[in-house]
Design an enzyme around this catalytic site. Structure first.
Site, PDB file in Angstrom:
ATOM      1  N   MET A 238     -20.928  24.031 -41.498  1.00 43.23           N
ATOM      2  CA  MET A 238     -20.285  23.833 -42.801  1.00 43.23           C
ATOM      3  C   MET A 238     -19.901  22.365 -42.974  1.00 43.23           C
ATOM      4  O   MET A 238     -19.052  22.031 -43.807  1.00 43.23           O
ATOM      5  CB  MET A 238     -19.061  24.741 -42.933  1.00 43.23           C
ATOM      6  CG  MET A 238     -19.449  26.218 -42.885  1.00 43.23           C
ATOM      7  SD  MET A 238     -18.305  27.301 -43.754  1.00 43.23           S
ATOM      8  CE  MET A 238     -16.814  27.013 -42.857  1.00 43.23           C
ATOM      9  N   GLY A 239     -20.529  21.489 -42.190  1.00 44.80           N
ATOM     10  CA  GLY A 239     -20.268  20.055 -42.343  1.00 44.80           C
ATOM     11  C   GLY A 239     -18.966  19.623 -41.698  1.00 44.80           C
ATOM     12  O   GLY A 239     -18.436  20.328 -40.845  1.00 44.80           O
TER      13      GLY A 239
ATOM     14  N   GLY B 214     -18.412  18.780 -31.445  1.00 47.29           N
ATOM     15  CA  GLY B 214     -18.809  20.166 -31.159  1.00 47.29           C
ATOM     16  C   GLY B 214     -20.135  20.488 -31.841  1.00 47.29           C
ATOM     17  O   GLY B 214     -21.075  20.993 -31.211  1.00 47.29           O
ATOM     18  N   HIS B 215     -20.217  20.181 -33.133  1.00 42.61           N
ATOM     19  CA  HIS B 215     -21.478  20.394 -33.861  1.00 42.61           C
ATOM     20  C   HIS B 215     -22.608  19.590 -33.207  1.00 42.61           C
ATOM     21  O   HIS B 215     -23.723  20.084 -33.030  1.00 42.61           O
ATOM     22  CB  HIS B 215     -21.358  19.914 -35.318  1.00 42.61           C
ATOM     23  CG  HIS B 215     -20.334  20.640 -36.141  1.00 42.61           C
ATOM     24  ND1 HIS B 215     -19.221  20.021 -36.654  1.00 42.61           N
ATOM     25  CD2 HIS B 215     -20.273  21.931 -36.554  1.00 42.61           C
ATOM     26  CE1 HIS B 215     -18.511  20.891 -37.365  1.00 42.61           C
ATOM     27  NE2 HIS B 215     -19.122  22.059 -37.315  1.00 42.61           N
TER      28      HIS B 215
ATOM     29  N   GLN C 254     -17.614  33.532 -47.180  1.00 43.03           N
ATOM     30  CA  GLN C 254     -16.843  33.843 -45.978  1.00 43.03           C
ATOM     31  C   GLN C 254     -15.371  33.442 -46.084  1.00 43.03           C
ATOM     32  O   GLN C 254     -14.630  33.559 -45.120  1.00 43.03           O
ATOM     33  CB  GLN C 254     -17.489  33.209 -44.738  1.00 43.03           C
ATOM     34  CG  GLN C 254     -17.378  31.699 -44.650  1.00 43.03           C
ATOM     35  CD  GLN C 254     -18.223  31.165 -43.502  1.00 43.03           C
ATOM     36  OE1 GLN C 254     -19.448  31.228 -43.525  1.00 43.03           O
ATOM     37  NE2 GLN C 254     -17.573  30.651 -42.475  1.00 43.03           N
TER      38      GLN C 254
ATOM     39  N   VAL D  87     -16.818  22.614 -27.099  1.00 43.14           N
ATOM     40  CA  VAL D  87     -16.471  21.218 -26.808  1.00 43.14           C
ATOM     41  C   VAL D  87     -14.991  21.034 -27.119  1.00 43.14           C
ATOM     42  O   VAL D  87     -14.507  21.493 -28.164  1.00 43.14           O
ATOM     43  CB  VAL D  87     -17.330  20.250 -27.647  1.00 43.14           C
ATOM     44  CG1 VAL D  87     -16.924  18.802 -27.400  1.00 43.14           C
ATOM     45  CG2 VAL D  87     -18.809  20.452 -27.319  1.00 43.14           C
TER      46      VAL D  87
ATOM     47  N   SER E 127     -12.460  21.329 -33.933  1.00 46.77           N
ATOM     48  CA  SER E 127     -12.659  22.142 -35.124  1.00 46.77           C
ATOM     49  C   SER E 127     -12.521  21.240 -36.344  1.00 46.77           C
ATOM     50  O   SER E 127     -11.704  20.302 -36.337  1.00 46.77           O
ATOM     51  CB  SER E 127     -11.588  23.242 -35.177  1.00 46.77           C
ATOM     52  OG  SER E 127     -11.488  23.760 -36.489  1.00 46.77           O
TER      53      SER E 127
HETATM   54  P1  AMP Z   1     -18.663  25.395 -38.610  1.00 51.95           P
HETATM   55  O1  AMP Z   1     -19.123  24.140 -39.284  1.00 51.95           O
HETATM   56  O2  AMP Z   1     -17.215  25.368 -38.254  1.00 51.95           O
HETATM   57  O3  AMP Z   1     -19.097  26.630 -39.332  1.00 51.95           O
HETATM   58  O4  AMP Z   1     -19.410  25.430 -37.213  1.00 51.95           O
HETATM   59  C1  AMP Z   1     -20.810  25.358 -37.136  1.00 51.95           C
HETATM   60  C2  AMP Z   1     -21.224  25.666 -35.727  1.00 51.95           C
HETATM   61  O5  AMP Z   1     -20.615  24.741 -34.825  1.00 51.95           O
HETATM   62  C3  AMP Z   1     -20.769  27.071 -35.286  1.00 51.95           C
HETATM   63  O6  AMP Z   1     -21.795  27.673 -34.520  1.00 51.95           O
HETATM   64  C4  AMP Z   1     -19.558  26.770 -34.454  1.00 51.95           C
HETATM   65  O7  AMP Z   1     -19.280  27.756 -33.469  1.00 51.95           O
HETATM   66  C5  AMP Z   1     -19.963  25.455 -33.795  1.00 51.95           C
HETATM   67  N1  AMP Z   1     -18.786  24.747 -33.324  1.00 51.95           N
HETATM   68  C6  AMP Z   1     -17.667  24.443 -34.039  1.00 51.95           C
HETATM   69  N2  AMP Z   1     -16.750  23.863 -33.230  1.00 51.95           N
HETATM   70  C7  AMP Z   1     -17.304  23.792 -32.006  1.00 51.95           C
HETATM   71  C8  AMP Z   1     -16.861  23.306 -30.735  1.00 51.95           C
HETATM   72  N3  AMP Z   1     -15.658  22.767 -30.578  1.00 51.95           N
HETATM   73  N4  AMP Z   1     -17.701  23.394 -29.682  1.00 51.95           N
HETATM   74  C9  AMP Z   1     -18.931  23.950 -29.826  1.00 51.95           C
HETATM   75  N5  AMP Z   1     -19.411  24.427 -30.992  1.00 51.95           N
HETATM   76  C10 AMP Z   1     -18.613  24.361 -32.053  1.00 51.95           C
END
Ligand code: AMP
Length: 279
Positions: free
Chosen positions: A27-28, A33-34, A58, A173, A182
């Site tokens: 979601m950018g 982590g991403h 969502q 991460v 996050s």
């Molecule tokens: P989001 O943009 O929050 O929807 O996350 C997109 C992807 O990145 C999802 O598969 C998340 O689980 C992953 N993600 C987000 N935060 C982390 C993190 N700290 N470590 C690893 N993957 C992450």
């Protein structure tokens, strides 16, 4: 000619012809982590599609869809030197038709843990991930373990609906002090940020005190007691669940692959984390 009379054998065969395309849905507001997902996908594929799409389906009516961090220029800057990366960032009007007839439900898997306070959240996740999988085509899709319930549900969706996707779950991460990265961490003020480590600290405490054969409620109780050391945090849930179906075991046994999952409000920011009790 090759004939398959068993689905299992056919699915093993299919694995070999799934495209060498990696897919990382996001979601950018990209962070390390991403980027760890993108890195792993690049190592394992010839090309990697990264989608950036804040998915309205969502978010609940009182949730942060409108104020969710959107940083497209920064995101593109972070990916711009990766020649094998293809970014897909469509407008929501193209992704969702105006008067939809179809929906998708993940049933009771979406009603536990985060689903208790976020009804329909996981149905919305399944819907967008399904749509994106259909748009991208057969691929290796990378998801972060930070969103544990999401990985369980999507794994089940891929299996149950026979989607031509190889789903890969990558490790969480963390910041140096243990806080899981996050996009929502930017909402935290200084004091909240300090206390936000309470989630991971509680998970670590529970992992270190878990013994085979112990009753699950006892371990949860000691975790909740420890969590009180972080008064800026308000606990949403702290639960031990089986990795496959998110049910709660009575006793701790390594064979159920127990996972401790936690969610808490830090100010108005909702944070989640999880840890394997063993391994
Ligand atoms: P989001 O943009 O929050 O929807 O996350 C997109 C992807 O990145 C999802 O598969 C998340 O689980 C992953 N993600 C987000 N935060 C982390 C993190 N700290 N470590 C690893 N993957 C992450």
């Amino acid at each position: 000619m090759q004939v398959f009379t068993s689905l299992k054998a056919f699915l093993d065969f299919r694995k070999d012809y799934l495209a060498k395309t990696g897919f990382v849905p996001t979601m950018g507001a990209l962070h390390a982590g991403h980027l760890s997902l993108v890195k792993q996908a690049l190592e394992e594929n010839e090309q990697v599609i990264v989608s950036i799409f804040v998915n309205p389906a969502q978010f609940g009516p009182s949730e942060d869809f409108n104020k969710y961090p959107r940083t497209p220029e920064n995101d593109l800057e972070k990916l711009k030197d990766l020649s094998k990366v293809i970014v897909l960032m469509p407008p929501k009007e193209e992704v969702y038709l105006q008067h939809p007839y179809f929906s998708i439900s993940c049933g009771s898997l979406g009603n536990v843990l985060c689903g208790k306070t976020r009804p329909d959240h996981f149905n919305g996740v399944c819907l967008i991930v399904n749509k994106l999988f259909n748009l991208i085509g057969p691929c290796n899709a990378y998801f972060g373990r930070k969103d544990f319930q999401q990985t369980v549900i999507l794994n089940r969706m891929v299996k149950e609906l026979n989607l031509p996707i190889n789903l890969i779950v990558c490790p969480t991460v963390r910041e140096a002090d243990g806080l899981a990265l996050s996009s929502r961490n930017i909402y935290l003020n200084q004091e909240e940020r300090k206390q936000a480590i309470g989630l991971f600290e509680t998970l670590k405490l529970m992992k270190s005190s878990a013994s085979i054969g112990n009753p699950v409620p006892e371990l949860v109780k000691s975790g909740k007691e420890y969590f009180k050391r972080f008064p800026a945090l308000k606990l949403d849930y702290l639960e031990i669940v089986n990795k496959e179906d998110l049910s709660t075991p009575d006793l701790i046994f390594s064979e159920n692959n127990p996972v401790v999952a936690i969610a808490a409000y830090c100010g108005s920011t909702r944070l989640i984390d999880n840890i394997d009790l063993f391994g």
